[in-house]
Design an enzyme around this catalytic site. Structure first.
Site, PDB file in Angstrom:
ATOM      1  N   CYS A   1      38.670  30.613  37.639  1.00  0.00           N
ATOM      2  CA  CYS A   1      38.812  31.652  38.658  1.00  0.00           C
ATOM      3  C   CYS A   1      38.625  33.064  37.657  1.00  0.00           C
ATOM      4  O   CYS A   1      38.147  33.122  36.686  1.00  0.00           O
ATOM      5  CB  CYS A   1      40.546  31.731  38.608  1.00  0.00           C
ATOM      6  SG  CYS A   1      41.239  30.432  39.458  1.00  0.00           S
ATOM      7  N   ASP A   2      38.165  33.783  38.550  1.00  0.00           N
ATOM      8  CA  ASP A   2      37.735  35.350  38.231  1.00  0.00           C
ATOM      9  C   ASP A   2      37.964  36.271  39.262  1.00  0.00           C
ATOM     10  O   ASP A   2      37.953  36.069  40.307  1.00  0.00           O
ATOM     11  CB  ASP A   2      36.264  35.387  37.743  1.00  0.00           C
ATOM     12  CG  ASP A   2      36.026  36.474  36.895  1.00  0.00           C
ATOM     13  OD1 ASP A   2      36.216  36.386  35.680  1.00  0.00           O
ATOM     14  OD2 ASP A   2      35.345  37.511  37.560  1.00  0.00           O
TER      15      ASP A   2
END
Length: 223
Positions: free
Chosen positions: A83-84
């Protein structure tokens, strides 16, 4: 879509050091393994040549998941999730793509620009199925972006200085949290609030489904 996994719990491995993402997943009934990727984020963005906020967060999420997926520490029955998050904010001179602030001065300047206004937080997700195909693995590698409009309160200079002094905004994309000290400085959100914390549960469910895994098969066993 792969065949449904009805053999019980499938592991989720979170390729992120974010305590907020881990807490969100745990609150939803999962008990993820955690293995931090150590990806050089500026180098990844430069290599892909992306500038749009949605593209930036997605390529970074993909890079994190891929960096971890080949590790010997990954359980054989796992789905790896990278995730980012980045904030797209128009301060009057065009849209900027903002990750974590560089320092306290940067966080202060951002809050003075953001207060009383709105931005869009984009969180990229990338899921890789590392399970053996002979054991029901799909070989899936897929991703998506959850985008949420965030409305910031018109906070005072004193509030900005006090908030930055806590150190919290220095550790998060966009220099704010919804689930921490910054929660009082967010007037509202339009979209999945979990995505603001850093992981969209509905999107992860959809990605797992595409990999042939039911969301409920990711729940931790209950004693």
């Amino acid at each position: 879509m792969g065949a449904w996994n009805h053999d019980g719990v499938t592991s989720l491995l979170l390729a992120s050091a974010s305590p907020a993402r881990l807490a969100t997943l745990r609150a939803a009934g999962l008990d993820p393994h955690v293995l931090v990727s150590g990806v050089d984020e500026p180098a990844v963005v430069e290599r892909y040549g992306v500038t749009d906020a949605e593209d930036v967060c997605l390529v970074l999420a993909k890079a994190k998941a891929e960096a971890v997926a080949g590790s010997e520490e990954v359980p054989e029955d796992a789905l790896v999730l990278g995730c980012d998050s980045v904030l797209a904010f128009d301060g009057g001179e065009g849209v900027e793509v903002l990750g974590k602030p560089a320092d306290a001065a940067d966080a202060t300047a951002r809050w003075r620009a953001m207060r009383g206004r709105s931005g869009v937080l984009h969180t990229g997700h990338w899921l890789i199925d590392v399970r053996d195909p002979a054991e029901g693995g799909s070989g899936a590698t897929l991703g998506g972006v959850a985008s949420v409009t965030v409305h910031f309160a018109d906070v005072s200079d004193a509030e900005v200085e006090a908030y930055v002094a806590t150190g919290e905004p220095l550790a998060v994309a966009g220099a704010f949290t919804l689930d921490g000290l910054g929660g009082a400085f967010v007037r509202g959100v339009e979209g999945d609030p979990h995505a603001v914390v850093g992981v969209s549960l509905p999107l992860v469910r959809d990605l797992a489904r595409e990999a042939g895994v039911l969301w409920t098969d990711l729940w931790a066993p209950r004693g």
